[in-house]
Every structure is written in C-alpha cells, then in structure tokens.
Design an enzyme around this catalytic site. Structure first.
Site, PDB file in Angstrom:
ATOM      1  N   HIS A  74     -18.010 -29.194 -20.012  1.00 52.75           N
ATOM      2  CA  HIS A  74     -16.598 -28.434 -19.669  1.00 52.75           C
ATOM      3  C   HIS A  74     -16.020 -27.972 -21.076  1.00 52.75           C
ATOM      4  CE1 HIS A  74     -15.824 -30.772 -15.734  1.00 52.75           C
ATOM      5  NE2 HIS A  74     -17.079 -30.598 -15.832  1.00 52.75           N
ATOM      6  N   TYR A  77     -12.072 -27.316 -22.079  1.00 54.55           N
ATOM      7  CA  TYR A  77     -12.089 -27.813 -23.738  1.00 54.55           C
ATOM      8  C   TYR A  77     -11.653 -28.900 -23.811  1.00 54.55           C
ATOM      9  CZ  TYR A  77      -7.196 -26.451 -23.956  1.00 54.55           C
ATOM     10  OH  TYR A  77      -5.938 -26.478 -23.868  1.00 54.55           O
ATOM     11  N   TYR A 127      -7.651 -39.083 -17.836  1.00 59.26           N
ATOM     12  CA  TYR A 127      -6.871 -39.500 -16.552  1.00 59.26           C
ATOM     13  C   TYR A 127      -7.904 -39.536 -15.435  1.00 59.26           C
ATOM     14  CZ  TYR A 127      -7.405 -34.073 -16.040  1.00 59.26           C
ATOM     15  OH  TYR A 127      -7.872 -33.183 -15.875  1.00 59.26           O
ATOM     16  N   GLU A 181     -16.102 -32.400 -23.183  1.00 56.16           N
ATOM     17  CA  GLU A 181     -15.148 -31.243 -23.164  1.00 56.16           C
ATOM     18  C   GLU A 181     -15.519 -30.513 -24.559  1.00 56.16           C
ATOM     19  OE1 GLU A 181     -13.029 -30.245 -20.645  1.00 56.16           O
ATOM     20  OE2 GLU A 181     -13.211 -32.022 -19.581  1.00 56.16           O
TER      21      GLU A 181
END
Length: 115
Positions: free
Chosen positions: A20, A22, A79, A102
């Site tokens: 993914h 960023y 999260y 990320e």
C-alpha cells in the site's frame, strides 16, 4: 481475483505481501479488535513470528533509507481495520506470513524511487 488465486495456490504460498501507499509502516494480521470491542487489538497465535519478520524488514529499510518505520498488527500500528488482504489470506487460506507494508512517501501517489 484475489480469492481465486489464494484458493488455488494457498497450499504453496509461504508469504503474502500486499503493498500500500503510503506511511512508513510494516503491518501484519490481525487488524481487528477482540470481539469487535474497539479497545483490545487481537493478535494471531504466531504474532511473535510475524512481528520478527516485520521488524527485520523494517530495520533493513530504515538502515538503507534512514527513515523510521512502525511495525506490528494493523490494529496496533494504524487503527482497527477489517477486510485487509493480509488478514483474509491468513484467516481464510492459512498463509502463515502475511504482511501489509505502507510504502515510503508523503502521498498516495508515490515516486518509483519509494517502491
């Protein structure tokens, strides 16, 4: 497509990496909280193994690029999440080592040099 591929090949998949952009994070399952309570992040039985791999990868990136990377479960690092591919292939298809890094950068459109 992901479901079909995972179903067909999961017995031979040692690791699954969903990239993914960023955020400088190297995450792994699980993304949810215990019983969906919103407070306690759930950890897989082999959390320590995945965390060790995530830490080794994050450390290698940090030493190469001088950036700081968070690592751990998606729930703990960013999260509570549900529906992530790393959680899906681990939970539904038994892929032991599933990760969701990320990438480096400061927007969702990143330079090729950050890949």
């Amino acid at each position: 497509q992901v479901e079909n591929f995972a179903t067909q090949h999961s017995p031979n998949i040692l690791s699954w990496v969903t990239i993914h952009a960023y955020g400088y994070m190297f995450m792994h399952p699980w993304g949810n909280t215990v019983n969906g309570n919103g407070f306690t992040c759930e950890r897989a039985n082999d959390h320590a193994d995945m965390f060790a791999v995530a830490t080794a990868a994050a450390n290698a990136i940090q030493s190469t690029h001088g950036s700081s990377w968070a690592r751990g479960t998606s729930c703990e690092v960013i999260y509570e999440t549900t529906g992530a591919t790393d959680d899906y292939v681990k939970g539904a298809h038994g892929v032991n080592m599933a990760f969701n890094p990320e990438l480096r950068g400061n927007s969702f459109i990143i330079n090729a040099s950050n890949i």
